[in-house]
Write a protein that holds these residues in place. Sequence first.
Motif, short mmCIF file in Angstrom:
data_model
loop_
_atom_site.label_atom_id
_atom_site.label_comp_id
_atom_site.label_asym_id
_atom_site.label_seq_id
_atom_site.Cartn_x
_atom_site.Cartn_y
_atom_site.Cartn_z
N VAL A 57 37.54 47.80 39.99
CA VAL A 57 36.28 48.43 40.37
C VAL A 57 35.23 48.21 39.29
CG1 VAL A 57 35.14 50.64 40.82
CG2 VAL A 57 37.36 50.15 41.87
N GLY A 58 35.64 48.28 38.03
CA GLY A 58 34.70 48.01 36.94
C GLY A 58 34.18 46.59 36.99
N GLY A 59 35.04 45.65 37.32
CA GLY A 59 34.63 44.25 37.41
C GLY A 59 33.67 43.99 38.56
N THR A 60 33.93 44.60 39.71
CA THR A 60 33.03 44.40 40.85
C THR A 60 31.70 45.13 40.63
OG1 THR A 60 34.15 46.21 42.03
CG2 THR A 60 34.85 43.97 42.52
N MET A 61 31.74 46.24 39.90
CA MET A 61 30.49 46.91 39.53
C MET A 61 29.62 45.99 38.68
SD MET A 61 29.96 50.17 36.95
CE MET A 61 30.50 49.14 35.56
N THR A 62 30.24 45.32 37.70
CA THR A 62 29.51 44.40 36.85
C THR A 62 28.92 43.25 37.66
OG1 THR A 62 30.92 44.94 34.96
CG2 THR A 62 29.71 42.86 34.86
N ALA A 63 29.70 42.72 38.59
CA ALA A 63 29.21 41.63 39.44
C ALA A 63 28.03 42.08 40.29
CB ALA A 63 30.34 41.11 40.34
N ALA A 64 28.12 43.29 40.83
CA ALA A 64 27.01 43.81 41.64
C ALA A 64 25.75 43.97 40.80
CB ALA A 64 27.40 45.15 42.27
N THR A 65 25.91 44.48 39.58
CA THR A 65 24.76 44.68 38.69
C THR A 65 24.12 43.36 38.31
OG1 THR A 65 25.69 46.73 37.80
CG2 THR A 65 24.03 45.61 36.48
N ALA A 92 50.88 40.39 34.01
CA ALA A 92 49.89 41.42 34.31
C ALA A 92 48.47 40.90 34.11
CB ALA A 92 50.13 42.66 33.44
N GLN A 93 48.27 40.15 33.03
CA GLN A 93 46.94 39.66 32.73
C GLN A 93 46.46 38.61 33.73
OE1 GLN A 93 44.80 40.89 30.07
NE2 GLN A 93 43.57 39.99 31.72
N VAL A 94 47.35 37.74 34.14
CA VAL A 94 46.99 36.74 35.14
C VAL A 94 46.58 37.41 36.45
CG1 VAL A 94 47.89 34.91 36.62
CG2 VAL A 94 48.32 34.83 34.17
N LEU A 95 47.34 38.41 36.86
CA LEU A 95 47.02 39.14 38.09
C LEU A 95 45.64 39.78 37.98
CD1 LEU A 95 47.80 40.34 40.85
CD2 LEU A 95 48.82 42.26 39.61
N VAL A 96 45.37 40.40 36.84
CA VAL A 96 44.09 41.08 36.65
C VAL A 96 42.94 40.08 36.66
CG1 VAL A 96 42.68 42.29 34.95
CG2 VAL A 96 44.98 43.10 35.47
N LEU A 97 43.08 38.98 35.92
CA LEU A 97 41.98 38.01 35.81
C LEU A 97 41.69 37.32 37.14
CD1 LEU A 97 42.70 36.38 32.35
CD2 LEU A 97 40.81 37.88 32.95
N GLY A 132 37.57 39.32 43.39
CA GLY A 132 36.75 40.48 43.74
C GLY A 132 35.29 40.29 43.40
N GLN A 133 35.01 39.71 42.24
CA GLN A 133 33.63 39.48 41.85
C GLN A 133 32.96 38.44 42.74
OE1 GLN A 133 34.16 38.62 37.65
NE2 GLN A 133 33.62 40.71 37.10
N ALA A 134 33.72 37.45 43.18
CA ALA A 134 33.16 36.44 44.08
C ALA A 134 32.72 37.08 45.40
CB ALA A 134 34.19 35.34 44.34
N VAL A 135 33.54 37.98 45.94
CA VAL A 135 33.20 38.64 47.20
C VAL A 135 31.98 39.55 47.00
CG1 VAL A 135 33.99 40.23 48.98
CG2 VAL A 135 35.56 38.52 48.06
#
Length: 260
Positions: A135-143, A221-226, A232-235
């Motif tokens: 959610v934090g990553g998609t928030m950044t992308a939206a901003t 874990a890191q690969v999954l997150v990245l 998510g940011q692309a969408v």
Amino acid sequence: MILLAGSVAPAPDWRLGVVLVLLVALAVGVSLLARTGVAREQLVAAVRAVVQLAAVSLVIAAALSSVWWSLLVVLGMYAVAVATATRRVDVPARQAGWVGLAVAAGALPVLVLSLGSGVVPFSGAGIVPVAGIVVGGTMTAATLTGRRTSDELAQQHGRYEAALALGLPQHEAAFLVVEPSAREALVPGIDQTRTVGLVTLPGAFIGVLLGGGTPLEAASAQVLVLVGLMAGQAVTNAVMLRLMTRARIVRRDLAGVFPR
């Protein structure tokens, strides 16, 4: 490093406090000398981070024991993310729902795949940290998308008007203006994914190691997150662009000239 017994995580004692004060002083001092105008924001952000994390740590400690409480915490994260992106893009509050749609459009598929597949356990300990990162990553992308798109529409208004004059529909004329810079909001995430392990060891990797996991588990874990963040940011980026070019989301200073 300050260690807790049986852990490699920093202990919340006076030494940590001193280090934090010195780091904040360094950031604020350099910003004042460089006249970047963000010194006050940095100080407020640091104080808020300490207070908020202290409070959130107590809430999360309880939430991790219950799936329902964990989902409630995630909804709270989402609400704050939408409010933050709305404020940063500087659009009216009545358009927050469209911003929320863009944030959710990016975050939900990643969370459904990660949690629904069982790759991340559907428990408090799995839901809260992964949802928070996504959610934090998609928030950044939206901003970033919202700010850059608004800047392009403001700075290249003549090009937008010319496209309209040639007979293009309003949303196509707007997209013609913003398309060259559309990728800018995605560059940080792409670069972070490309250079992971070579330049940085991001949070999920370190977190698993601090929690006693193996390096292989940390890497997984890191690969999954990245990769999840990248998707998510692309969408979110794509949805924000469409909503903005169709004038569902319009920065306050553009309201008088866009759309037309």
